[in-house]
Design a protein around this motif. Structure first.
Motif, PDB file in Angstrom:
ATOM      1  N   MET A 282     -92.135 -14.243  86.896  1.00 32.68           N
ATOM      2  CA  MET A 282     -91.837 -15.546  87.407  1.00 32.68           C
ATOM      3  C   MET A 282     -92.942 -16.187  88.410  1.00 32.68           C
ATOM      4  O   MET A 282     -93.402 -15.266  89.189  1.00 32.68           O
ATOM      5  CB  MET A 282     -90.436 -15.652  87.928  1.00 32.68           C
ATOM      6  CG  MET A 282     -89.351 -15.330  86.804  1.00 32.68           C
ATOM      7  SD  MET A 282     -87.797 -15.861  87.758  1.00 32.68           S
ATOM      8  CE  MET A 282     -87.735 -17.506  87.952  1.00 32.68           C
ATOM      9  N   PRO A 283     -93.294 -17.556  88.316  1.00 32.12           N
ATOM     10  CA  PRO A 283     -94.062 -18.168  89.340  1.00 32.12           C
ATOM     11  C   PRO A 283     -93.496 -17.860  90.799  1.00 32.12           C
ATOM     12  O   PRO A 283     -92.204 -17.555  91.059  1.00 32.12           O
ATOM     13  CB  PRO A 283     -94.036 -19.737  88.921  1.00 32.12           C
ATOM     14  CG  PRO A 283     -93.572 -19.673  87.719  1.00 32.12           C
ATOM     15  CD  PRO A 283     -92.625 -18.572  87.409  1.00 32.12           C
ATOM     16  N   THR A 284     -94.359 -17.756  91.722  1.00 32.92           N
ATOM     17  CA  THR A 284     -93.933 -17.729  93.166  1.00 32.92           C
ATOM     18  C   THR A 284     -94.296 -19.030  93.714  1.00 32.92           C
ATOM     19  O   THR A 284     -95.529 -19.609  93.812  1.00 32.92           O
ATOM     20  CB  THR A 284     -94.683 -16.626  93.798  1.00 32.92           C
ATOM     21  OG1 THR A 284     -94.440 -15.212  93.122  1.00 32.92           O
ATOM     22  CG2 THR A 284     -94.414 -16.492  95.236  1.00 32.92           C
ATOM     23  N   ILE A 285     -93.158 -19.411  94.512  1.00 32.44           N
ATOM     24  CA  ILE A 285     -93.400 -20.737  95.223  1.00 32.44           C
ATOM     25  C   ILE A 285     -93.043 -20.366  96.468  1.00 32.44           C
ATOM     26  O   ILE A 285     -91.980 -19.854  97.154  1.00 32.44           O
ATOM     27  CB  ILE A 285     -92.055 -21.684  94.828  1.00 32.44           C
ATOM     28  CG1 ILE A 285     -92.139 -22.088  93.303  1.00 32.44           C
ATOM     29  CG2 ILE A 285     -92.200 -23.076  95.552  1.00 32.44           C
ATOM     30  CD1 ILE A 285     -90.831 -22.669  92.773  1.00 32.44           C
ATOM     31  N   PHE A 286     -93.985 -20.471  97.586  1.00 35.24           N
ATOM     32  CA  PHE A 286     -94.417 -20.102  98.553  1.00 35.24           C
ATOM     33  C   PHE A 286     -94.138 -21.247  99.673  1.00 35.24           C
ATOM     34  O   PHE A 286     -94.958 -22.224  99.405  1.00 35.24           O
ATOM     35  CB  PHE A 286     -95.629 -19.262  99.099  1.00 35.24           C
ATOM     36  CG  PHE A 286     -95.882 -18.853 100.604  1.00 35.24           C
ATOM     37  CD1 PHE A 286     -95.336 -18.030 100.914  1.00 35.24           C
ATOM     38  CD2 PHE A 286     -96.662 -19.664 101.513  1.00 35.24           C
ATOM     39  CE1 PHE A 286     -95.293 -17.540 102.503  1.00 35.24           C
ATOM     40  CE2 PHE A 286     -96.795 -19.217 102.718  1.00 35.24           C
ATOM     41  CZ  PHE A 286     -96.160 -18.262 103.061  1.00 35.24           C
ATOM     42  N   SER A 287     -93.073 -21.267 100.570  1.00 35.76           N
ATOM     43  CA  SER A 287     -92.980 -22.352 101.499  1.00 35.76           C
ATOM     44  C   SER A 287     -92.998 -22.039 103.061  1.00 35.76           C
ATOM     45  O   SER A 287     -92.534 -20.690 103.166  1.00 35.76           O
ATOM     46  CB  SER A 287     -91.472 -22.999 101.368  1.00 35.76           C
ATOM     47  OG  SER A 287     -91.396 -23.965 101.972  1.00 35.76           O
ATOM     48  N   THR A 288     -93.802 -22.703 103.581  1.00 39.74           N
ATOM     49  CA  THR A 288     -93.870 -22.516 105.194  1.00 39.74           C
ATOM     50  C   THR A 288     -92.674 -22.337 105.979  1.00 39.74           C
ATOM     51  O   THR A 288     -92.331 -21.890 106.967  1.00 39.74           O
ATOM     52  CB  THR A 288     -94.842 -23.282 105.874  1.00 39.74           C
ATOM     53  OG1 THR A 288     -94.299 -24.677 105.877  1.00 39.74           O
ATOM     54  CG2 THR A 288     -96.253 -23.118 105.342  1.00 39.74           C
ATOM     55  N   HIS A 289     -91.573 -23.122 105.386  1.00 40.16           N
ATOM     56  CA  HIS A 289     -90.345 -23.176 106.079  1.00 40.16           C
ATOM     57  C   HIS A 289     -89.203 -23.303 104.941  1.00 40.16           C
ATOM     58  O   HIS A 289     -89.354 -23.412 103.881  1.00 40.16           O
ATOM     59  CB  HIS A 289     -90.279 -24.492 106.845  1.00 40.16           C
ATOM     60  CG  HIS A 289     -91.165 -24.746 108.080  1.00 40.16           C
ATOM     61  ND1 HIS A 289     -92.417 -24.990 108.067  1.00 40.16           N
ATOM     62  CD2 HIS A 289     -90.808 -24.758 109.460  1.00 40.16           C
ATOM     63  CE1 HIS A 289     -93.199 -24.919 109.284  1.00 40.16           C
ATOM     64  NE2 HIS A 289     -91.853 -24.828 110.118  1.00 40.16           N
TER      65      HIS A 289
ATOM     66  N   SER B  22     -92.738 -15.768 107.079  1.00 38.65           N
ATOM     67  CA  SER B  22     -92.061 -15.033 107.961  1.00 38.65           C
ATOM     68  C   SER B  22     -92.413 -15.320 109.323  1.00 38.65           C
ATOM     69  O   SER B  22     -91.852 -15.106 110.416  1.00 38.65           O
ATOM     70  CB  SER B  22     -92.220 -13.338 107.943  1.00 38.65           C
ATOM     71  OG  SER B  22     -93.439 -12.889 107.892  1.00 38.65           O
ATOM     72  N   ALA B  23     -93.709 -15.983 109.255  1.00 38.75           N
ATOM     73  CA  ALA B  23     -94.415 -16.516 110.656  1.00 38.75           C
ATOM     74  C   ALA B  23     -95.276 -17.530 110.311  1.00 38.75           C
ATOM     75  O   ALA B  23     -95.857 -17.523 109.120  1.00 38.75           O
ATOM     76  CB  ALA B  23     -94.797 -15.285 111.439  1.00 38.75           C
ATOM     77  N   LEU B  24     -95.845 -18.346 111.076  1.00 37.35           N
ATOM     78  CA  LEU B  24     -96.770 -19.311 110.805  1.00 37.35           C
ATOM     79  C   LEU B  24     -98.201 -19.238 111.445  1.00 37.35           C
ATOM     80  O   LEU B  24     -99.058 -20.138 111.290  1.00 37.35           O
ATOM     81  CB  LEU B  24     -96.241 -20.868 111.155  1.00 37.35           C
ATOM     82  CG  LEU B  24     -94.885 -21.259 110.883  1.00 37.35           C
ATOM     83  CD1 LEU B  24     -94.307 -22.400 111.598  1.00 37.35           C
ATOM     84  CD2 LEU B  24     -94.780 -21.251 109.441  1.00 37.35           C
ATOM     85  N   ASP B  25     -98.407 -18.104 111.812  1.00 32.78           N
ATOM     86  CA  ASP B  25     -99.715 -17.838 112.394  1.00 32.78           C
ATOM     87  C   ASP B  25    -100.710 -17.705 111.032  1.00 32.78           C
ATOM     88  O   ASP B  25    -100.381 -17.207 109.814  1.00 32.78           O
ATOM     89  CB  ASP B  25     -99.913 -16.680 113.056  1.00 32.78           C
ATOM     90  CG  ASP B  25     -99.379 -15.388 112.323  1.00 32.78           C
ATOM     91  OD1 ASP B  25    -100.362 -14.599 111.651  1.00 32.78           O
ATOM     92  OD2 ASP B  25     -98.474 -15.071 112.361  1.00 32.78           O
ATOM     93  N   ALA B  26    -102.191 -17.718 111.010  1.00 39.13           N
ATOM     94  CA  ALA B  26    -102.972 -18.000 110.016  1.00 39.13           C
ATOM     95  C   ALA B  26    -103.193 -16.625 109.307  1.00 39.13           C
ATOM     96  O   ALA B  26    -102.877 -16.822 108.052  1.00 39.13           O
ATOM     97  CB  ALA B  26    -104.183 -18.139 110.611  1.00 39.13           C
ATOM     98  N   ASP B  27    -102.925 -15.430 109.833  1.00 39.75           N
ATOM     99  CA  ASP B  27    -103.199 -14.253 109.185  1.00 39.75           C
ATOM    100  C   ASP B  27    -102.069 -14.192 108.365  1.00 39.75           C
ATOM    101  O   ASP B  27    -102.046 -13.626 107.251  1.00 39.75           O
ATOM    102  CB  ASP B  27    -103.213 -12.961 110.000  1.00 39.75           C
ATOM    103  CG  ASP B  27    -104.557 -13.129 110.793  1.00 39.75           C
ATOM    104  OD1 ASP B  27    -105.597 -13.666 110.044  1.00 39.75           O
ATOM    105  OD2 ASP B  27    -104.741 -12.308 111.645  1.00 39.75           O
TER     106      ASP B  27
ATOM    107  N   GLN C  23     -99.334 -13.749 103.086  1.00 35.55           N
ATOM    108  CA  GLN C  23     -97.998 -13.938 102.288  1.00 35.55           C
ATOM    109  C   GLN C  23     -98.044 -14.760 101.229  1.00 35.55           C
ATOM    110  O   GLN C  23     -97.331 -15.058 100.118  1.00 35.55           O
ATOM    111  CB  GLN C  23     -96.620 -14.268 103.312  1.00 35.55           C
ATOM    112  CG  GLN C  23     -96.594 -13.132 104.015  1.00 35.55           C
ATOM    113  CD  GLN C  23     -95.285 -13.644 105.031  1.00 35.55           C
ATOM    114  OE1 GLN C  23     -94.919 -14.652 105.214  1.00 35.55           O
ATOM    115  NE2 GLN C  23     -94.808 -12.445 105.507  1.00 35.55           N
ATOM    116  N   ALA C  24     -99.268 -15.790 101.106  1.00 34.44           N
ATOM    117  CA  ALA C  24     -99.468 -16.724 100.307  1.00 34.44           C
ATOM    118  C   ALA C  24    -100.529 -16.296  99.155  1.00 34.44           C
ATOM    119  O   ALA C  24    -100.644 -16.997  98.073  1.00 34.44           O
ATOM    120  CB  ALA C  24     -99.874 -18.057 100.735  1.00 34.44           C
ATOM    121  N   ALA C  25    -100.671 -14.947  99.362  1.00 36.18           N
ATOM    122  CA  ALA C  25    -101.754 -14.588  98.442  1.00 36.18           C
ATOM    123  C   ALA C  25    -101.432 -14.699  96.849  1.00 36.18           C
ATOM    124  O   ALA C  25    -102.295 -14.906  96.027  1.00 36.18           O
ATOM    125  CB  ALA C  25    -102.156 -13.177  98.734  1.00 36.18           C
ATOM    126  N   GLY C  26    -100.262 -14.288  96.416  1.00 29.05           N
ATOM    127  CA  GLY C  26     -99.758 -14.173  95.141  1.00 29.05           C
ATOM    128  C   GLY C  26     -98.947 -15.551  94.653  1.00 29.05           C
ATOM    129  O   GLY C  26     -98.588 -15.600  93.729  1.00 29.05           O
TER     130      GLY C  26
END
Length: 325
Positions: free
Chosen positions: A1-8, A28-33, A38-41
Motif C-alpha cells: 500500500m502507498p505510504t502517506i507521511f504527515s509531519t503532524h 515522531s519528531a520535526l528535526d531535519a534528520d 522517516q519520509a524516505a519511503g
C-alpha cells in the motif's frame, strides 16, 4: 500500500478519508534528520512543518508534497520541482479563523485587556476598572490590510460589516476602490491606519516590509497585527518603537524564529500580545485543512494532478517518473 507521511497528526475525518488509500505515518519528531529518514519511503507528504530540501532527494517514491493550509514557505519549491515532485496546497480554508483572530487581538489591545485583567487579579476591582478610561472601540477605526488574499478579504468583511470600521488595503495586484474600502500604497496605508494587519505571503518583496521607516510613519497609538509571517516585520525596529512608546501596541502570531527564545523582548511588553502561530487553528479550520489535504493526496494516488497544483512546471518530469499519471 502507498505510504502517506504527515509531519503532524491529522483531523479524524482526514485520517478516516486516508484509511483505505494507504498507510498513514506521522513524524515522531520535526528535526531535519528525522523528517528525511522517516519520509524516505513515502508516496505523499502532508506538510505542517518546514521540510528540509534533502528530503526530496531521499524519497524516490515521493509523488507530492501537500501543504496542510495555504502558505508554501514550508516547502522548498525548487528542491521539490527538481525532484519531479508535485506541490499542492489547500488555500483559503482557514481564512475566517485567521481573520477572527486578527480582530480579536485588536479588541484585546484596544480594551487593554491584559493590563486590566492583571490589575483586577492582583490589585482588586478598582485597579482593574481604572483601565476602562483609556479603552477604545473598534467602530470607526481605520484598519489597514497589507495583502488582500483570502485572509485580507475576510478581515475587511468582518471589520467593515461587523464593526463599522473603515478599511484600507494594499496588494500586489491592482484593485479598484469600492464603496466599503480603498486601495492605497503601502506608505499611505501605514500612515493612515489605526490598526495595520499584515496578511501577506512571505516573499523577497515582503521580507522586512514593515521596517523602521514605515513604523516611524505610523500613528503614535497605532496597533500592528501580524498574522502573515514573522520576517515581514523588522523585529529590531519594532522593539525599538515599543520601548520608545512610538507605537500603541502589537499582536504577533508569527516570528522570525519559531518558537522565539524565552528572553525575547516581545515578552516584556504589556501592550504586546504573543500567540504561538495558532491564528488559523480552530476545530473547524483543522477539519477543513485536513480533509482538503487528504482529498489532494487521494487525487494524486488516483493518478490525477492536485486541484491546487502550485508548481505546474513540474508536470512533464513528474509524468516521466510516473507514466501512468
Amino acid at each position: 500500500m502507498p505510504t502517506i507521511f504527515s509531519t503532524h497528526p491529522l483531523h479524524p475525518r482526514a485520517t478516516e478519508m486516508l484509511a483505505s488509500a494507504g498507510e498513514l505515518v506521522v513524524a515522531s519528531a520535526l528535526d531535519a534528520d528525522t523528517l528525511v529518514r522517516q519520509a524516505a519511503g513515502a508516496d505523499i507528504v502532508i506538510v505542517r512543518a518546514p521540510l528540509p530540501p534533502a528530503l526530496f532527494g531521499s524519497a524516490p517514491r515521493l509523488r507530492a508534497a501537500i501543504r496542510h493550509g495555504a502558505g508554501l514557505d514550508m516547502i522548498p519549491m525548487e528542491a521539490a520541482t527538481q525532484a519531479g515532485v508535485l506541490v499542492g496546497n489547500v488555500p483559503a480554508v482557514n481564512a475566517r479563523s485567521v481573520a477572527e483572530h486578527a480582530l480579536m487581538v485588536s479588541l484585546i489591545l484596544l480594551r487593554r485587556f491584559r493590563a486590566m485583567d492583571g490589575a483586577l487579579r492582583h490589585d482588586g476591582w478598582a485597579a482593574g476598572r481604572a483601565y476602562a478610561d483609556g479603552n477604545h472601540e473598534l467602530a470607526g477605526k481605520t484598519i489597514g490590510i497589507v495583502g488582500f488574499g483570502a485572509v485580507g478579504q475576510a478581515v475587511a468583511q468582518i471589520a467593515h460589516h461587523g464593526f463599522g470600521a473603515n478599511v484600507l488595503a494594499t496588494t500586489r495586484s491592482a484593485r479598484e476602490t469600492t464603496e466599503t474600502m480603498r486601495f492605497v500604497a503601502i506608505d499611505d496605508l501605514v500612515a493612515a491606519a489605526d490598526i495595520v494587519v499584515l496578511c501577506c505571503p512571505l516573499t523577497p518583496e515582503t521580507r522586512g516590509l514593515i521596517d523602521a521607516r514605515r513604523i516611524a510613519h505610523m500613528k503614535p497609538n497605532a496597533l500592528l497585527v501580524n498574522v502573515a509571517r514573522g520576517p515581514v516585520i523588522d523585529d529590531a525596529a519594532l522593539v525599538t518603537a515599543l520601548r520608545e512608546n512610538r507605537i500603541g501596541g502589537a499582536a504577533l502570531d508569527v516570528f522570525a524564529t519559531q518558537p522565539p527564545p524565552p528572553d525575547h523582548p516581545y515578552f516584556s511588553f504589556d501592550n504586546v500580545i504573543v500567540t504561538p502561530h495558532m491564528a488559523g487553528i480552530t476545530e473547524e479550520s483543522m477539519m477543513r485543512m485536513g480533509t482538503g489535504a487528504a482529498a489532494e493526496a487521494l487525487r494524486v494516488l488516483a493518478n490525477e494532478l492536485p486541484l491546487n497544483l502550485r508548481n505546474p512546471e513540474v508536470v512533464e518530469s513528474y509524468r516521466k517518473r510516473f507514466p501512468a499519471a
